[in-house]
Design a protein around this motif. Structure first.
Motif, short mmCIF file in Angstrom:
data_model
loop_
_atom_site.label_atom_id
_atom_site.label_comp_id
_atom_site.label_asym_id
_atom_site.label_seq_id
_atom_site.Cartn_x
_atom_site.Cartn_y
_atom_site.Cartn_z
N PRO A 1 -30.82 -14.44 -15.49
CA PRO A 1 -30.80 -14.53 -16.85
C PRO A 1 -30.30 -15.84 -18.26
O PRO A 1 -29.14 -15.64 -17.31
N VAL A 2 -31.10 -16.63 -18.73
CA VAL A 2 -29.93 -17.31 -19.25
C VAL A 2 -30.28 -17.70 -21.08
O VAL A 2 -31.95 -16.97 -21.31
N ARG A 3 -29.86 -17.57 -21.78
CA ARG A 3 -29.70 -16.74 -23.32
C ARG A 3 -29.20 -17.89 -24.01
O ARG A 3 -28.86 -18.89 -23.80
N ILE A 4 -30.29 -18.06 -25.07
CA ILE A 4 -30.71 -19.33 -25.88
C ILE A 4 -30.42 -18.86 -27.17
O ILE A 4 -31.63 -18.49 -27.59
N ILE A 5 -29.26 -19.04 -28.07
CA ILE A 5 -29.26 -18.61 -29.29
C ILE A 5 -29.18 -19.11 -30.06
O ILE A 5 -29.37 -21.07 -30.33
N VAL A 6 -30.65 -19.20 -31.07
CA VAL A 6 -31.51 -19.81 -32.25
C VAL A 6 -29.89 -18.84 -33.86
O VAL A 6 -30.30 -17.46 -34.07
N PRO A 7 -29.21 -19.69 -34.21
CA PRO A 7 -28.49 -18.66 -35.05
C PRO A 7 -28.97 -18.15 -36.39
O PRO A 7 -28.45 -18.83 -36.90
N PHE A 8 -30.49 -18.70 -36.53
CA PHE A 8 -31.52 -18.53 -37.40
C PHE A 8 -32.50 -17.55 -37.67
O PHE A 8 -32.29 -17.11 -35.76
N ALA A 9 -33.28 -16.82 -38.31
CA ALA A 9 -34.38 -15.83 -37.88
C ALA A 9 -35.15 -16.77 -37.14
O ALA A 9 -35.68 -18.12 -37.36
N ALA A 10 -35.70 -15.53 -36.75
CA ALA A 10 -36.84 -15.85 -35.61
C ALA A 10 -38.68 -16.14 -36.14
O ALA A 10 -38.70 -15.99 -38.18
N GLY A 11 -38.99 -18.07 -36.25
CA GLY A 11 -40.12 -17.28 -36.70
C GLY A 11 -39.32 -19.39 -37.47
O GLY A 11 -40.72 -20.00 -37.85
N GLY A 12 -38.63 -19.66 -37.53
CA GLY A 12 -38.00 -20.91 -38.17
C GLY A 12 -38.37 -22.01 -36.80
O GLY A 12 -38.51 -21.59 -35.95
N PRO A 13 -37.91 -23.83 -37.61
CA PRO A 13 -37.97 -24.57 -36.61
C PRO A 13 -37.11 -24.70 -35.60
O PRO A 13 -37.66 -24.67 -34.45
N ALA B 1 -36.08 -21.94 -34.28
CA ALA B 1 -36.73 -20.84 -33.36
C ALA B 1 -38.11 -20.86 -32.13
O ALA B 1 -38.08 -20.55 -30.96
N VAL B 2 -38.58 -21.99 -32.84
CA VAL B 2 -39.70 -22.88 -32.20
C VAL B 2 -39.36 -23.93 -31.04
O VAL B 2 -39.75 -23.12 -30.52
N LEU B 3 -38.76 -24.30 -31.93
CA LEU B 3 -38.39 -24.96 -30.32
C LEU B 3 -36.78 -24.36 -29.61
O LEU B 3 -37.96 -24.57 -28.31
N ALA B 4 -36.77 -23.26 -29.40
CA ALA B 4 -36.18 -22.68 -28.65
C ALA B 4 -36.81 -22.06 -27.31
O ALA B 4 -37.23 -21.93 -25.96
N HIS B 5 -37.85 -21.34 -28.09
CA HIS B 5 -39.20 -21.06 -27.41
C HIS B 5 -39.77 -21.62 -26.54
O HIS B 5 -40.28 -21.40 -26.03
N LEU B 6 -40.07 -22.94 -26.78
CA LEU B 6 -40.81 -24.35 -26.72
C LEU B 6 -39.92 -25.01 -25.56
O LEU B 6 -40.77 -25.43 -24.29
N GLU C 1 -32.31 -15.86 -28.27
CA GLU C 1 -31.32 -14.47 -28.88
C GLU C 1 -31.74 -14.75 -30.22
O GLU C 1 -30.43 -16.42 -30.31
N ASN C 2 -32.00 -14.66 -31.19
CA ASN C 2 -32.27 -15.06 -32.69
C ASN C 2 -31.11 -14.17 -33.61
O ASN C 2 -30.83 -12.68 -33.56
N LEU C 3 -29.90 -14.48 -33.65
CA LEU C 3 -28.71 -13.89 -34.64
C LEU C 3 -28.66 -15.17 -36.41
O LEU C 3 -27.33 -15.87 -36.59
N PRO C 4 -29.43 -14.33 -37.13
CA PRO C 4 -29.74 -15.53 -38.43
C PRO C 4 -28.16 -14.94 -39.31
O PRO C 4 -29.92 -14.05 -40.75
N THR C 5 -27.39 -15.14 -39.06
CA THR C 5 -26.44 -14.44 -39.94
C THR C 5 -25.55 -15.14 -40.53
O THR C 5 -24.89 -16.32 -39.40
N GLY C 6 -24.33 -15.45 -41.36
CA GLY C 6 -23.85 -15.96 -41.53
C GLY C 6 -23.99 -17.53 -41.78
O GLY C 6 -22.86 -18.56 -41.72
N ALA C 7 -25.30 -17.95 -42.93
CA ALA C 7 -25.38 -19.48 -42.51
C ALA C 7 -24.82 -20.22 -41.34
O ALA C 7 -24.68 -20.90 -40.77
N SER C 8 -25.30 -19.32 -40.03
CA SER C 8 -25.39 -19.95 -38.79
C SER C 8 -24.20 -19.91 -38.24
O SER C 8 -23.90 -19.97 -36.51
#
Length: 189
Positions: free
Chosen positions: A33-45, A47-52, A68-75
């Protein structure tokens, strides 16, 4: 979703797949499996792009691409996590303008955006516009630079979103003082 948008996303995913496959060399990629890190909260643009992007990549390669959303520390936390991951193509990072802004806002980061990452695709673009109040004396970027040079100690009020942050002001190569505010595309690690 509009047919043209779907076509664009499929082409973007295909381009990413080709780039990733090239990096993997003679090996069959991916073998896990390949992890796609999104340094923002789920549901934002982002994260949506990553799922698409993840869904067609999973279908194309027959291997799971998960977000995988990691939404802390200004990304910075998510970006640092991606930078510290092995450089084997099994960790992807979705970035936004904060990726190139944060090195200018924070004195010490645990990553270098140039040295630690390799661009895979430009998934989306977003226009940014510099606007001023009609009563502001500058009507172009050139006039704004002239005004800033003429008044180097004046710091204009800055509003980043619904909340105001204290601006980070610094001098630039043009000799002017500029102020930025911290604010809350895909790279391969």
């Amino acid at each position: 979703m509009q047919p043209l948008r779907r076509l664009f996303l499929r082409l973007a995913c295909a381009a990413a797949a080709l780039c990733i496959a090239t990096v993997a060399g003679a090996q069959t990629y991916p073998t896990r499996p390949v992890r796609i890190i999104v340094p923002f909260a789920a549901g934002g643009p982002a994260a949506v792009l990553a799922h698409l992007i993840a869904q067609p990549l999973s279908e194309t390669f027959g291997q799971s691409f998960y977000v995988e959303n990691l939404p802390t520390g200004a990304s910075n936390v998510g970006t640092t996590t991606a930078a510290k991951a092995p450089a084997d193509g099994y960790t992807l990072l979705v970035v936004t303008p904060s990726f190139v802004i944060n090195p200018n806002l924070y004195a010490r980061l645990a990553y270098d955006p140039i040295r630690d990452f390799t661009a895979v695709i430009l998934a989306v673009t977003s226009p940014h516009v510099l606007i001023v109040n009609p009563s502001f004396p500058a009507n172009s970027v050139k006039e704004l630079v002239v005004l800033a040079k003429a008044n180097p100690t004046t710091r204009p009020p800055v509003r980043a979103s619904q909340r105001s942050w204290r601006p980070n002001c610094s001098s630039s190569r043009s000799g002017s003082t500029s102020c930025t505010c911290p604010s809350t595309a895909a790279l391969r690690r």
